[in-house]
Design a protein around this motif. Structure first.
Motif, mmCIF file in Angstrom:
data_model
loop_
_atom_site.group_PDB
_atom_site.id
_atom_site.type_symbol
_atom_site.label_atom_id
_atom_site.label_comp_id
_atom_site.label_asym_id
_atom_site.label_seq_id
_atom_site.Cartn_x
_atom_site.Cartn_y
_atom_site.Cartn_z
ATOM 1 N N ALA A 147 0.882 -1.238 0.352
ATOM 2 C CA ALA A 147 0.153 0.114 0.094
ATOM 3 C C ALA A 147 0.986 1.595 -0.007
ATOM 4 N N CYS A 178 -9.035 7.202 -5.115
ATOM 5 C CA CYS A 178 -7.929 7.199 -5.167
ATOM 6 C C CYS A 178 -7.252 9.087 -5.336
ATOM 7 N N ASP A 183 -6.086 5.271 1.162
ATOM 8 C CA ASP A 183 -4.379 3.906 1.267
ATOM 9 C C ASP A 183 -5.537 2.362 0.487
ATOM 10 N N VAL A 210 -6.611 2.652 -10.968
ATOM 11 C CA VAL A 210 -5.400 2.524 -10.404
ATOM 12 C C VAL A 210 -3.977 2.592 -11.545
ATOM 13 N N ARG A 214 -1.229 5.825 -9.805
ATOM 14 C CA ARG A 214 -0.032 5.461 -9.607
ATOM 15 C C ARG A 214 0.905 6.296 -10.355
ATOM 16 N N LYS A 219 1.795 6.572 -6.289
ATOM 17 C CA LYS A 219 1.092 6.428 -4.903
ATOM 18 C C LYS A 219 -0.123 5.119 -5.874
ATOM 19 N N VAL A 221 -2.486 2.654 -4.830
ATOM 20 C CA VAL A 221 -3.697 2.108 -3.733
ATOM 21 C C VAL A 221 -4.310 0.628 -3.876
#
Length: 422
Positions: A147, A178, A183, A210, A214, A219, A221
């Protein structure tokens, strides 16, 4: 406790002598029955019989907790004695067989004629026996790594509406969540593979969202896809999650069963989010069923990485003390030497205002704090809902009250004004 035995502790209610009932329990769940049978030699009993470790008598009751035809036929009067019984069972009777382990420590004990109440409270295992079962594939450290949360609480939410969204609608909502700064995102327990959003469509659509997030932010998630189903289908869906670059799947433990979860664990190293829906049927009566310490031991032997514990000041029936003890159970090593702790997942009516009580009771941030309505119903939208929870955790860790912190944080102020009057 000997290395070749495991231990179970019970709370019972009976009008009979609790010590004699304890011996009945030991015999029934090992090599005996209601009477000694041919072939049940002293040598066999020495090797295979469970033994009574202790009988601790407690209060008495004027009426039985549960009906019992066996006692009624015999016209056995009260009072009804409460007692705490501890039994040791031979490891060799079971081996590394989780369904049989469960049937030994529970099974027909709930139907014994001698009791008007029986609850399995705790299970203890020697280290060598614990190592014969599955470990969490990810646990605390792996969940944090996947995560991208090195320290602090993991903030999560649940797809809402629970059901009814198409695969495309779900993906759009996941992108929004997101971007809100979560998280962790999970499916609701009642939405697994519906006709209007089958996993074959939903998993690729959600993971594409996602990945876009990212690629833009760095990030990644964690999304827990609800793959609850029969065993082969769960394995296929877990494989699809892995191929699409996902990191987590969720299963409704009680309805899949031990064997299915064990098979799923052996087939994937994805984080396995264990949802306990239905646990209330096993636990809400104080003299019937299974307490959480024993319950989570069995599921941890199946290899789960996260366990639901409900939430403090939440919308369900459990008292806060039970939620706290459940979280502590998840964070307790089963046999001491191996780190097999699992992430406690707090959920049910959680929002910024439940943060101080959670931290005061738990004392650490190795937990998943999930809010559905507390995020999705925030008047400022999901981003403000997430911000309010993070602001609440930051303030709590600084030792500041939420009211004081809210003076400089609009999202927290809105959350307190909106949800505080519930």
């Amino acid at each position: 406790m000997r290395d070749d035995r495991f231990r179970a502790t019970y709370l019972i209610e009976t009008p009979l002598d609790p010590a004699k009932v304890a011996e009945v329990m030991a015999g029934e769940q090992s090599c005996g029955t209601f009477t000694r049978v041919e072939g049940e030699t002293d040598a066999l009993r020495e090797r295979a019989r469970a033994v009574v470790v202790s009988v601790e008598q407690r209060d008495e009751a004027g009426v039985p907790s549960l009906p019992n035809a066996w006692l009624t036929r015999r016209e056995v009067p009260g009072p009804w004695h409460l007692a705490r019984i501890t039994l040791d069972f031979p490891v060799a009777n079971v081996g590394a067989n989780l369904p049989t382990l469960a049937s030994v420590v529970a099974g027909n004990l709930f139907d014994l004629g001698e009791v008007t109440g029986l609850r399995l409270e705790a299970i203890e295992l020697p280290a060598a026996y614990r190592r014969r079962f599955a470990m969490p594939a990810q646990g605390l450290a792996g969940t944090r790594r996947l995560a991208g949360v090195k320290d602090g609480v993991l903030v999560g939410s649940i797809i809402k509406p629970n059901v009814g969204l198409s695969a495309e609608d779900t993906a759009a909502l996941v992108m929004r969540l997101c971007e809100a700064g979560l998280d962790f995102i999970k499916d609701d327990e009642i939405s697994a593979n519906p006709d209007h959003a089958p996993l074959a469509q939903r998993i690729p659509a959600v993971m594409a969202a996602v990945h876009r997030h990212r690629d833009r932010t760095g990030k990644n998630v964690m999304v827990a896809f609800n793959i609850t189903d029969e065993t082969d289908a769960m394995r296929r869906h877990a494989d699809l999650v892995a191929r699409e670059g996902g990191s987590c799947v969720m299963a409704s433990l009680n309805w899949c069963g031990f064997s299915a979860i064990e098979s799923l664990r052996r087939s994937t190293d994805l984080a396995l989010h264990g949802h306990r829906n239905g646990y209330g049927a096993l636990s809400r009566h104080p003299l019937l069923g299974i307490g959480f310490q024993a319950y989570q031991v069995l599921w941890r032997l199946a290899g789960v990485d996260h366990m639901h514990v409900h939430g403090l000041q939440g919308k369900f029936a459990q008292e806060d003390a039970e939620v706290v003890s459940s979280a502590r159970d998840c964070m307790t090593r089963l046999a001491g030497e191996v780190d097999d702790r699992v992430m406690p997942a707090f959920s049910s009516g959680q929002w910024a205002g439940t943060v101080p009580a959670t931290h005061a009771a738990i004392g650490h941030t190795d937990l998943l704090f999930m809010a559905g309505g507390g995020v999705m119903a925030h008047p400022g939208g999901p981003a403000a809902g997430v911000a309010s929870i993070r602001e609440a955790w930051d303030a709590t860790m600084r030792g500041e009250t939420l009211d004081a912190a809210a003076r400089g944080h609009a999202a927290l102020r809105q959350a307190l004004d909106t949800f505080g009057a519930r």
